[in-house]
Scaffold this motif. Structure first.
Motif, PDB file in Angstrom:
ATOM      1  N   ARG A  13       0.754  -1.252  -0.042  1.00 55.92           N
ATOM      2  CA  ARG A  13      -0.128  -0.199  -0.041  1.00 55.92           C
ATOM      3  C   ARG A  13       0.765   1.277  -0.007  1.00 55.92           C
ATOM      4  O   ARG A  13       0.442   2.366  -0.292  1.00 55.92           O
ATOM      5  CB  ARG A  13      -1.022   0.080   1.317  1.00 55.92           C
ATOM      6  N   GLY A  14       1.998   1.149   0.658  1.00 51.68           N
ATOM      7  CA  GLY A  14       3.070   2.263   0.377  1.00 51.68           C
ATOM      8  C   GLY A  14       4.409   1.944   0.374  1.00 51.68           C
ATOM      9  O   GLY A  14       4.785   0.956   0.355  1.00 51.68           O
ATOM     10  N   PHE A  15       5.160   2.831   0.019  1.00 55.64           N
ATOM     11  CA  PHE A  15       6.623   2.751  -0.138  1.00 55.64           C
ATOM     12  C   PHE A  15       7.413   3.996   0.412  1.00 55.64           C
ATOM     13  O   PHE A  15       7.063   5.022   0.391  1.00 55.64           O
ATOM     14  CB  PHE A  15       6.764   2.614  -1.545  1.00 55.64           C
ATOM     15  N   GLU A  16       8.750   3.617   0.922  1.00 54.99           N
ATOM     16  CA  GLU A  16       9.678   4.658   1.245  1.00 54.99           C
ATOM     17  C   GLU A  16      10.859   4.338   0.493  1.00 54.99           C
ATOM     18  O   GLU A  16      11.574   3.177   0.566  1.00 54.99           O
ATOM     19  CB  GLU A  16       9.660   4.464   2.742  1.00 54.99           C
ATOM     20  N   ARG A  68      14.139   0.331  -1.123  1.00 60.87           N
ATOM     21  CA  ARG A  68      12.904   0.821  -1.297  1.00 60.87           C
ATOM     22  C   ARG A  68      12.167  -0.355  -0.315  1.00 60.87           C
ATOM     23  O   ARG A  68      12.134  -1.412  -0.681  1.00 60.87           O
ATOM     24  CB  ARG A  68      12.190   0.596  -2.886  1.00 60.87           C
ATOM     25  N   GLY A 124       8.706  -1.603   1.089  1.00 63.51           N
ATOM     26  CA  GLY A 124       7.102  -1.647   0.958  1.00 63.51           C
ATOM     27  C   GLY A 124       6.482  -2.086   1.947  1.00 63.51           C
ATOM     28  O   GLY A 124       6.798  -3.068   2.751  1.00 63.51           O
ATOM     29  N   ASP A 180      -0.987  -2.246   4.758  1.00 63.25           N
ATOM     30  CA  ASP A 180      -1.959  -1.660   5.512  1.00 63.25           C
ATOM     31  C   ASP A 180      -1.432  -1.258   6.806  1.00 63.25           C
ATOM     32  O   ASP A 180      -0.834  -2.369   7.442  1.00 63.25           O
ATOM     33  CB  ASP A 180      -3.376  -1.878   5.563  1.00 63.25           C
ATOM     34  N   ARG A 227       1.347   0.361   8.033  1.00 62.95           N
ATOM     35  CA  ARG A 227       2.613   0.627   7.757  1.00 62.95           C
ATOM     36  C   ARG A 227       3.492  -0.654   8.042  1.00 62.95           C
ATOM     37  O   ARG A 227       4.630  -0.532   8.641  1.00 62.95           O
ATOM     38  CB  ARG A 227       3.126   1.734   8.771  1.00 62.95           C
TER      39      ARG A 227
END
Length: 220
Positions: A159-162, A191, A193, A196, A198
């Protein structure tokens, strides 16, 4: 030409250090082919590719768009979570306890002319996952596997990436794996991943050639 041998050798050394030529043992010096590719690193769904492949980026599609053939050499292993990724243990990035195991998919990416065998190493791309989470998925086999699909299949859709980026001088291992000259710069990417809430479930670690390549992101 009236130029001292020492001067000629010094000139070659400067050209090698600037990445313009490369020495080939017992053959001489040859002009290096610079990496002038444009790699798109964004994780969004817009653009010519459609869908999402955020852990692997769009490497294959960008190579094809540049008129190059491509292939990947993949190996799979199980390692301790202390394996370093851009200065931090992979297990720490994945929220694992010390002594945990991670499954690692190591990939060497190669390019070449269309119609030929891709033999020029372009980048290194390793992916780390909690071993207990993915051990029964396609990721545990050394063949091609879609990490996003595998994670979604076990109830862990991304759901999200940094991203963390660090340009640095290439190490001896980098130079050997990627065929780089003695003084070279690489771009290192980590990266992470998240699902939900986090929860980190995947880390992509890439070492990318820095000699002329352009890496772009779309923001917003």
């Amino acid at each position: 030409t009236g130029v001292a041998n020492l001067t000629v050798r010094g000139a070659y050394r400067v050209l090698v250090e600037e990445g313009l030529v490369e020495p080939v043992a017992k053959k001489g010096f040859y002009v290096r082919r610079p990496n002038v590719m444009a790699w798109r690193m964004s994780v969004g769904t817009t653009g010519r590719r459609g869908g999402t492949r955020p852990l692997g980026g769009w490497w294959a599609a960008d190579a094809e768009a540049a008129g190059l053939a491509h292939r990947e050499e993949i190996s799979v292993g199980i390692e301790d979570s202390s394996a370093p990724v851009l200065g931090r243990p992979a297990g720490e990035r994945l929220g694992l306890e010390a002594g945990s195991r991670v499954l690692v998919r190591r990939v060497v990416r190669l390019l070449g002319p269309v119609g030929g065998q891709p033999e020029m190493p372009e980048s290194l791309a390793d992916a780390y996952f909690p071993y207990d989470l993915v051990r029964d998925t396609a990721l545990a086999s050394p063949g091609a596997a879609d990490a996003e699909e595998a994670l979604a299949g076990i109830g862990c859709p991304l759901r999200g990436f940094e991203d963390e980026l660090r340009p640095r001088l290439a190490t001896t291992a980098d130079r050997q794996m990627l065929g780089l000259p003695q003084v070279s710069v690489v771009l290192e990417l980590a990266r992470t991943g998240f699902t939900d809430g986090r929860r980190p479930v995947a880390v992509s670690h890439q070492v990318l050639r820095g000699d002329g390549a352009v890496y772009t992101y779309q923001i917003g």
